[in-house]
Design a protein around this motif. Structure first.
Motif, PDB file in Angstrom:
ATOM      1  N   ALA A  23       2.466 -11.411   7.764  1.00  0.00           N
ATOM      2  CA  ALA A  23       2.558 -11.478   6.301  1.00  0.00           C
ATOM      3  C   ALA A  23       1.188 -11.711   5.679  1.00  0.00           C
ATOM      4  CB  ALA A  23       3.527 -12.579   5.877  1.00  0.00           C
ATOM      5  N   TYR A  24       0.403 -12.598   6.287  1.00  0.00           N
ATOM      6  CA  TYR A  24      -0.919 -12.903   5.740  1.00  0.00           C
ATOM      7  C   TYR A  24      -1.843 -11.688   5.818  1.00  0.00           C
ATOM      8  CZ  TYR A  24      -5.315 -15.147   4.711  1.00  0.00           C
ATOM      9  OH  TYR A  24      -6.509 -15.461   4.133  1.00  0.00           O
ATOM     10  N   THR A  25      -1.896 -11.046   6.985  1.00  0.00           N
ATOM     11  CA  THR A  25      -2.798  -9.904   7.131  1.00  0.00           C
ATOM     12  C   THR A  25      -2.375  -8.748   6.224  1.00  0.00           C
ATOM     13  OG1 THR A  25      -1.592  -9.101   9.082  1.00  0.00           O
ATOM     14  CG2 THR A  25      -3.518 -10.488   9.470  1.00  0.00           C
ATOM     15  N   GLN A  26      -1.084  -8.498   6.149  1.00  0.00           N
ATOM     16  CA  GLN A  26      -0.609  -7.418   5.281  1.00  0.00           C
ATOM     17  C   GLN A  26      -0.865  -7.754   3.809  1.00  0.00           C
ATOM     18  OE1 GLN A  26      -0.330  -4.820   7.660  1.00  0.00           O
ATOM     19  NE2 GLN A  26       1.033  -4.134   6.057  1.00  0.00           N
ATOM     20  N   SER A  27      -0.712  -9.015   3.457  1.00  0.00           N
ATOM     21  CA  SER A  27      -0.937  -9.385   2.052  1.00  0.00           C
ATOM     22  C   SER A  27      -2.391  -9.153   1.659  1.00  0.00           C
ATOM     23  CB  SER A  27      -0.540 -10.843   1.789  1.00  0.00           C
ATOM     24  OG  SER A  27      -1.458 -11.753   2.349  1.00  0.00           O
ATOM     25  N   GLU A  28      -3.310  -9.449   2.568  1.00  0.00           N
ATOM     26  CA  GLU A  28      -4.726  -9.224   2.260  1.00  0.00           C
ATOM     27  C   GLU A  28      -5.018  -7.734   2.105  1.00  0.00           C
ATOM     28  OE1 GLU A  28      -7.214 -11.614   1.606  1.00  0.00           O
ATOM     29  OE2 GLU A  28      -5.356 -12.754   1.441  1.00  0.00           O
ATOM     30  N   LYS A  29      -4.416  -6.920   2.958  1.00  0.00           N
ATOM     31  CA  LYS A  29      -4.610  -5.476   2.894  1.00  0.00           C
ATOM     32  C   LYS A  29      -4.044  -4.902   1.598  1.00  0.00           C
ATOM     33  CE  LYS A  29      -3.174  -3.817   6.811  1.00  0.00           C
ATOM     34  NZ  LYS A  29      -2.634  -2.997   7.914  1.00  0.00           N
ATOM     35  N   VAL A  30      -2.822  -5.296   1.268  1.00  0.00           N
ATOM     36  CA  VAL A  30      -2.167  -4.775   0.066  1.00  0.00           C
ATOM     37  C   VAL A  30      -2.870  -5.290  -1.185  1.00  0.00           C
ATOM     38  CG1 VAL A  30      -0.011  -4.766  -1.266  1.00  0.00           C
ATOM     39  CG2 VAL A  30       0.051  -4.395   1.207  1.00  0.00           C
ATOM     40  N   LYS A  31      -3.285  -6.537  -1.160  1.00  0.00           N
ATOM     41  CA  LYS A  31      -4.004  -7.103  -2.303  1.00  0.00           C
ATOM     42  C   LYS A  31      -5.272  -6.307  -2.600  1.00  0.00           C
ATOM     43  CE  LYS A  31      -4.643 -11.446  -1.595  1.00  0.00           C
ATOM     44  NZ  LYS A  31      -5.053 -12.860  -1.513  1.00  0.00           N
ATOM     45  N   GLY A  33      -5.881  -3.210  -1.808  1.00  0.00           N
ATOM     46  CA  GLY A  33      -5.481  -1.898  -2.310  1.00  0.00           C
ATOM     47  C   GLY A  33      -5.068  -1.928  -3.769  1.00  0.00           C
ATOM     48  N   LEU A  34      -4.348  -2.959  -4.159  1.00  0.00           N
ATOM     49  CA  LEU A  34      -3.927  -3.081  -5.566  1.00  0.00           C
ATOM     50  C   LEU A  34      -5.136  -3.241  -6.483  1.00  0.00           C
ATOM     51  CD1 LEU A  34      -0.816  -5.389  -5.106  1.00  0.00           C
ATOM     52  CD2 LEU A  34      -0.801  -2.970  -5.778  1.00  0.00           C
ATOM     53  N   ILE A  35      -6.110  -3.999  -6.033  1.00  0.00           N
ATOM     54  CA  ILE A  35      -7.327  -4.183  -6.831  1.00  0.00           C
ATOM     55  C   ILE A  35      -8.078  -2.861  -6.952  1.00  0.00           C
ATOM     56  CG2 ILE A  35      -9.582  -5.327  -6.888  1.00  0.00           C
ATOM     57  CD1 ILE A  35      -8.092  -7.788  -5.601  1.00  0.00           C
ATOM     58  N   TRP A  36      -8.148  -2.099  -5.868  1.00  0.00           N
ATOM     59  CA  TRP A  36      -8.809  -0.783  -5.924  1.00  0.00           C
ATOM     60  C   TRP A  36      -8.118   0.114  -6.940  1.00  0.00           C
ATOM     61  CZ3 TRP A  36      -8.474   0.283   0.026  1.00  0.00           C
ATOM     62  CH2 TRP A  36      -9.410  -0.498   0.699  1.00  0.00           C
ATOM     63  N   ILE A  37      -6.803   0.141  -6.881  1.00  0.00           N
ATOM     64  CA  ILE A  37      -6.056   1.007  -7.803  1.00  0.00           C
ATOM     65  C   ILE A  37      -6.318   0.590  -9.248  1.00  0.00           C
ATOM     66  CG2 ILE A  37      -3.774   1.784  -8.547  1.00  0.00           C
ATOM     67  CD1 ILE A  37      -2.854   1.299  -5.615  1.00  0.00           C
ATOM     68  N   LEU A  62      -4.122   6.808  -3.428  1.00  0.00           N
ATOM     69  CA  LEU A  62      -4.300   5.371  -3.181  1.00  0.00           C
ATOM     70  C   LEU A  62      -2.992   4.606  -3.358  1.00  0.00           C
ATOM     71  CD1 LEU A  62      -7.721   4.617  -4.940  1.00  0.00           C
ATOM     72  CD2 LEU A  62      -7.238   4.551  -2.489  1.00  0.00           C
ATOM     73  N   ALA A  63      -2.282   4.903  -4.423  1.00  0.00           N
ATOM     74  CA  ALA A  63      -1.028   4.194  -4.701  1.00  0.00           C
ATOM     75  C   ALA A  63       0.001   4.455  -3.607  1.00  0.00           C
ATOM     76  CB  ALA A  63      -0.487   4.594  -6.067  1.00  0.00           C
ATOM     77  N   HIS A  64       0.078   5.687  -3.120  1.00  0.00           N
ATOM     78  CA  HIS A  64       1.013   5.987  -2.034  1.00  0.00           C
ATOM     79  C   HIS A  64       0.617   5.245  -0.754  1.00  0.00           C
ATOM     80  CE1 HIS A  64       3.758   8.871  -3.791  1.00  0.00           C
ATOM     81  NE2 HIS A  64       2.726   9.496  -4.360  1.00  0.00           N
ATOM     82  N   MET A  65      -0.674   5.172  -0.475  1.00  0.00           N
ATOM     83  CA  MET A  65      -1.136   4.459   0.716  1.00  0.00           C
ATOM     84  C   MET A  65      -0.784   2.977   0.635  1.00  0.00           C
ATOM     85  SD  MET A  65      -4.836   6.323   1.275  1.00  0.00           S
ATOM     86  CE  MET A  65      -5.451   5.051   2.345  1.00  0.00           C
ATOM     87  N   VAL A  66      -0.999   2.368  -0.524  1.00  0.00           N
ATOM     88  CA  VAL A  66      -0.712   0.946  -0.685  1.00  0.00           C
ATOM     89  C   VAL A  66       0.805   0.707  -0.655  1.00  0.00           C
ATOM     90  CG1 VAL A  66      -0.949  -1.045  -2.231  1.00  0.00           C
ATOM     91  CG2 VAL A  66      -2.870   0.509  -1.889  1.00  0.00           C
ATOM     92  N   ALA A  67       1.563   1.607  -1.249  1.00  0.00           N
ATOM     93  CA  ALA A  67       3.031   1.496  -1.199  1.00  0.00           C
ATOM     94  C   ALA A  67       3.530   1.572   0.239  1.00  0.00           C
ATOM     95  CB  ALA A  67       3.672   2.581  -2.056  1.00  0.00           C
ATOM     96  N   PHE A 106      -0.259  -3.396 -15.944  1.00  0.00           N
ATOM     97  CA  PHE A 106       0.876  -4.321 -16.077  1.00  0.00           C
ATOM     98  C   PHE A 106       1.666  -4.401 -14.775  1.00  0.00           C
ATOM     99  CE2 PHE A 106       5.402  -4.925 -17.056  1.00  0.00           C
ATOM    100  CZ  PHE A 106       5.353  -6.201 -17.597  1.00  0.00           C
ATOM    101  N   HIS A 107       2.024  -3.254 -14.228  1.00  0.00           N
ATOM    102  CA  HIS A 107       2.840  -3.206 -13.016  1.00  0.00           C
ATOM    103  C   HIS A 107       2.056  -3.671 -11.793  1.00  0.00           C
ATOM    104  CE1 HIS A 107       5.807  -1.172 -15.414  1.00  0.00           C
ATOM    105  NE2 HIS A 107       4.890  -0.298 -15.788  1.00  0.00           N
ATOM    106  N   LEU A 108       0.792  -3.283 -11.722  1.00  0.00           N
ATOM    107  CA  LEU A 108      -0.031  -3.676 -10.579  1.00  0.00           C
ATOM    108  C   LEU A 108      -0.322  -5.173 -10.581  1.00  0.00           C
ATOM    109  CD1 LEU A 108      -2.474  -0.636 -10.501  1.00  0.00           C
ATOM    110  CD2 LEU A 108      -0.514  -1.071  -8.994  1.00  0.00           C
ATOM    111  N   THR A 109      -0.458  -5.750 -11.765  1.00  0.00           N
ATOM    112  CA  THR A 109      -0.677  -7.191 -11.853  1.00  0.00           C
ATOM    113  C   THR A 109       0.554  -7.953 -11.378  1.00  0.00           C
ATOM    114  OG1 THR A 109      -2.225  -6.901 -13.682  1.00  0.00           O
ATOM    115  CG2 THR A 109      -1.248  -9.087 -13.431  1.00  0.00           C
TER     116      THR A 109
END
Length: 132
Positions: A23-31, A33-37, A62-67, A106-109
């Motif tokens: 969960a921690y490693t995935q959260s850092e990766k997704v976080k 990606g969301l910032i990049w988007i 990018l959004a598909h990759m992060v999803a 809004f949604h990404l935040t």
């Protein structure tokens, strides 16, 4: 990692710690990606012409990759919170597909808030077990 309760059996402890690590490693990766988007969407919103179309295409990718990473995190950890994150990313994709990337923030935040919560809970589990 929602509603974490410490487990007492050794086998359960190992499973719990493994889930927290995932969960921690995935959260850092997704976080990240969301910032990049978010950053790219702001830049694309200011573009005109062919550059804007290319930027929208990049945003979609990018959004598909992060999803996909969010979906993977949900499958690895079993935490349904990742499903909510995926829904928020999909809403951002709707905005991108509609040609209004400036409306993704809004949604990404909201997704970022949920990811940060999951990462924080996982970090707490790791810290409680002397691994962080």
């Amino acid at each position: 990692m929602t509603d974490y309760e410490p487990l007492e059996k050794k086998d359960d402890w190992q499973i719990d710690v493994r889930q927290a690590i995932s969960a921690y490693t995935q959260s850092e990766k997704v976080k990240s990606g969301l910032i990049w988007i978010c950053q790219v969407s702001d830049q694309v919103a200011a573009m005109d012409g062919p550059g804007r179309q290319q930027g929208l295409s990049l945003l979609k990718t990018l959004a598909h990759m992060v999803a996909d990473e969010s979906d993977l995190a949900g499958r690895i950890t079993g935490d349904q919170g990742w499903r909510e994150i995926g829904i928020k990313i999909n809403m951002a994709l709707v905005m991108i597909n509609s040609g209004v990337p400036q409306e993704t923030a809004f949604h990404l935040t909201q997704a970022l808030t949920r990811v940060t919560r999951i990462g924080g809970q996982a970090a707490s589990v790791l810290k409680e077990n002397g691994l962080f």
